[in-house]
Motif scaffolding. Structure first.
Motif, short mmCIF file in Angstrom:
data_model
loop_
_atom_site.label_atom_id
_atom_site.label_comp_id
_atom_site.label_asym_id
_atom_site.label_seq_id
_atom_site.Cartn_x
_atom_site.Cartn_y
_atom_site.Cartn_z
N ASN A 548 0.81 -1.22 0.00
CA ASN A 548 0.00 0.00 0.00
C ASN A 548 0.84 1.27 0.00
O ASN A 548 0.30 2.38 0.04
N SER A 549 2.15 1.12 -0.05
CA SER A 549 3.04 2.28 -0.04
C SER A 549 2.95 3.03 -1.37
O SER A 549 2.77 2.42 -2.44
N GLU A 550 3.09 4.35 -1.33
CA GLU A 550 3.05 5.15 -2.55
C GLU A 550 4.25 4.86 -3.45
O GLU A 550 4.20 5.10 -4.66
N THR A 551 5.32 4.36 -2.86
CA THR A 551 6.54 4.07 -3.63
C THR A 551 6.71 2.56 -3.85
O THR A 551 7.81 2.10 -4.13
N TYR A 552 5.61 1.82 -3.75
CA TYR A 552 5.68 0.35 -3.81
C TYR A 552 6.38 -0.14 -5.08
O TYR A 552 7.34 -0.91 -5.01
#
Length: 676
Positions: A548-552
């Protein structure tokens, strides 16, 4: 009065490279693009749309091809160079056109790395007569090239003049190419981002795309890649370990289903019955969802790699296969290595050749302890399209589970029965399921063949889950389709709205909760293991905690680059995995005795198939396969002066895969022995 031989710049047109090269390049480009857009089967409309909507892309394709013809200016054997370059381009274009008729993924330079696999599957796509015609054509072209090189016409232009012409032409063509390239990118008629390889070939043309698949390989270094960034990422991953108690007493089984799609997901397709009742029943009772895969109609190995390694192949070059050459030379974290660290025995099963996609090497670099390919299975039933049927895979999986007593097992299985291409004539004598209605772009014969083969694979799914349900062991099975079949489907016809979405299904026999959510292929293994509370491995933890990270995706690319191509900051510069000493086969053939008649010697035993050859002092001799319990050789082939007899398992190219010995002392001839 006009000349019978018109001139251009003072020279005959037919000999003038300033005329010949552009015309030849244009003709080659047009023919290649007609093949690329399937104009000979779909009509001119797709090709004309390409010309109207992407004229600068077509110009770049033309200039790229012309650039390869320019060296003719420097040569005296210009006719040879024209023919050689045109033959290579047209051969590549024809290969692309043929491939697009049989699968949805176009021809790339990566296909050349699996050239042996392509040759092996050629009989599944072409009849013997066509293969012979193809071979004769290759020989004739080669003979023509040799003749042109040795006896062909020579250019009489002085060397200095040829040099000047060549340099000027090369400079002008390069300048035009740079200008066209720049204009095409500025107007978005070209791009280096191939989110969909098939669409890229359609929109950008063959020459440009084929060049990109050659130049753009591996994973490029991400912006900001550094030791500090990777250590920061490692710390972030380490913080998010799931707190659940790992259930490491559960057998974990993956089944990758070749070209599997639920026919109910194809809008407008109506059948006389349900060819996938087991799949539908299990979908209603267990965890399932859509699975985004990296390939369409072909490229099984890339989906396989994503599931096993937890890495996205989209970060590799367009059309590149992760198995070749990357995984031939490297080890990588995988589900097999992760589960092996928790005490699991690791097995791979595939009812096709061991050396296909170099699995006999790659599986060792992915942590498998044994691999059972087609050559180590009994003689299997084949489909009308000459692929092995899937029903025997249940036995192979159970054999893997039975091979260990005190260990849980991880069994990775790849099916093959539904592999394309699908015949465009009706070949089934009494099909169980008929096509009653279908979209206009689907071939009725191909579709009928496909759904009937799918019904047999569905029976395998039911037989496997029934067999595992009857065992006194906890098991989880992850079923998933590797890609959609090459049936000329469109995204609009799929209820998922995508040609890159299949389905997965996670079955178990101990009451895991049902959780339905969409996944990508590289997330599937982490999601399945999370249901067991298993978080072993850096990539497994990353997917479980950082999705769910923006930088996944950027972080995933950095991890892949670091582990496969970079400095391995994540592992302090160390290679955490060593290739396993993988053996081929769990249930090897057994030899019990020899029988001898006046003419033949019979090797008796069990588990024999057509890949078994009797060997004398390590050298195979001509062997007749009689049945699973008997092989026959001529006494003259054995002789009387030898030290050892054995049975070798050889692949179709005579590569030794395994060898078994037994009590093979040679008896005296028995004139009463049976002589089948």
């Amino acid at each position: 009065m006009t000349s019978a031989n018109p001139t251009f710049s003072g020279l005959p047109i037919r000999k003038n490279p300033f005329f010949c090269i552009p015309v030849l390049a244009l003709l080659d480009t047009l023919l290649i693009e007609l093949l690329n857009h399937k104009a000979f089967t779909l009509g001119l409309s797709p090709f004309l749309s390409f010309v109207r909507q992407h004229p600068l892309a077509l110009l770049v394709d033309f200039l790229l091809l012309m650039l390869t013809l320019i060296p003719a200016f420097f040569l005296r054997r210009r006719a040879f160079w024209y023919t050689l370059v045109s033959a290579l381009w047209l051969s590549a274009g024809a290969a692309n056109g043929f491939i697009l008729l049989n699968r949805m993924t176009p021809f790339t330079t990566a296909d050349l790395t699996v050239f042996d696999a392509g040759l092996e599957t050629l009989p599944n796509y072409l009849s013997t007569n066509y293969i012979v015609l193809l071979a004769v054509s290759v020989v004739l072209v080669a003979a023509g090239l040799i003749w042109l090189l040795l006896r062909g016409p020579r250019c009489n232009t002085p060397r200095k003049q040829r040099l000047v012409q060549g340099v000027v032409s090369l400079a002008v063509t390069t300048a035009l190419l740079c200008g066209g390239w720049t204009a095409a990118f500025r107007t978005e008629q070209l791009s280096t981002v191939f989110s969909n390889l098939a669409f890229a070939y359609r929109d950008y043309g063959f020459a440009y795309c084929f060049l990109q698949t050659w130049l753009n390989k591996g994973i490029r270094m991400p912006v900001g890649y550094s030791q500090a960034h990777m250590q920061q990422l490692r710390a972030l991953i380490g913080k998010g370990c799931p707190p659940e108690q790992a259930q490491t007493d559960v057998n974990v089984i993956y089944v990758q289903l070749e070209s599997f799609v639920d026919p109910a997901l194809i809008s407008g397709l109506q059948l006389s019955g349900d060819p996938a009742p087991n799949w539908h029943r299990l979908k209603s009772e267990y965890t399932t969802g859509t699975l985004t895969v990296p390939v369409l109609g072909a490229g099984t190995a890339n989906t396989e790699f994503e599931v096993l390694a937890g890495m996205s192949t989209r970060f590799f070059g367009p059309g590149e296969y992760a198995y070749k050459p990357c995984m031939l030379k490297n080890t990588a974290e995988s589900t097999a290595y992760d589960l092996s660290a928790l005490g699991y025995a690791t097995h791979a099963v595939h009812n096709h050749r061991a050396m296909f996609y170099s699995r006999n090497i790659v599986y060792s670099n992915l942590g498998f302890e044994d691999f059972t390919p087609l050559e180590l299975m009994p003689k299997l039933q084949k489909t009308p399209n000459n692929w092995a049927k899937d029903e025997y895979l249940t036995t192979c999986i159970l054999d893997a589970l039975d091979s260990t007593e005190a260990q849980p097992d991880f069994v990775f299985t790849v099916t093959v029965q539904m592999h394309g291409s699908y015949p465009d004539v009706y070949v089934l004598d009494d099909p169980a399921f008929l096509v009653t209605d279908l979209p206009d772009n689907l071939d009725p014969a191909q579709t009928e063949y496909y759904v009937n083969e799918l019904s047999e694979t569905d029976r395998f799914i039911g037989a496997l889950t029934d067999a595992l349900e009857a065992r006194d062991e906890r098991c989880i099975v992850v079923f998933y389709g590797d890609h959609l079949p090459a049936l000329n489907l469109t995204a609009a016809q799929m209820q998922t709205g995508s040609l890159y979405e299949t389905e997965y299904l996670i079955w178990d026999n101990f009451g895991l909760p049902q959780e339905n959510r969409p996944l990508t292929a590289y997330q599937l293994s982490a999601a399945a293991l999370e249901k067991l509370g298993i978080s072993q491995g850096l990539l497994t933890r990353f997917h479980q905690t950082c999705s769910n990270s923006e930088t996944y995706l950027a972080d995933l690319r950095a991890i892949e680059y670091d582990l496969l191509y970079g400095r391995r900051y994540l592992t302090d510069g160390a290679d955490l995995y060593e290739p396993t000493d993988m053996k081929l086969g769990i249930r090897l053939p057994e030899i019990t005795q020899l029988l001898r008649s006046e003419k033949y010697t019979y090797v008796m035993g069990s588990g024999f198939n057509g890949y078994c050859k009797v060997a004398v002092d390590g050298e195979p001799v001509s062997t007749k396969y009689i049945g699973p319990n008997m092989l026959r050789v001529k006494n003259s082939a054995l002789g009387d002066d030898f030290e050892a007899l054995s049975v070798q398992i050889l692949d179709k190219h005579k590569e030794l895969l395994a060898e078994v010995t037994g009590d093979l002392s040679l008896p005296a001839p028995d004139t009463g022995a049976a002589a089948p």
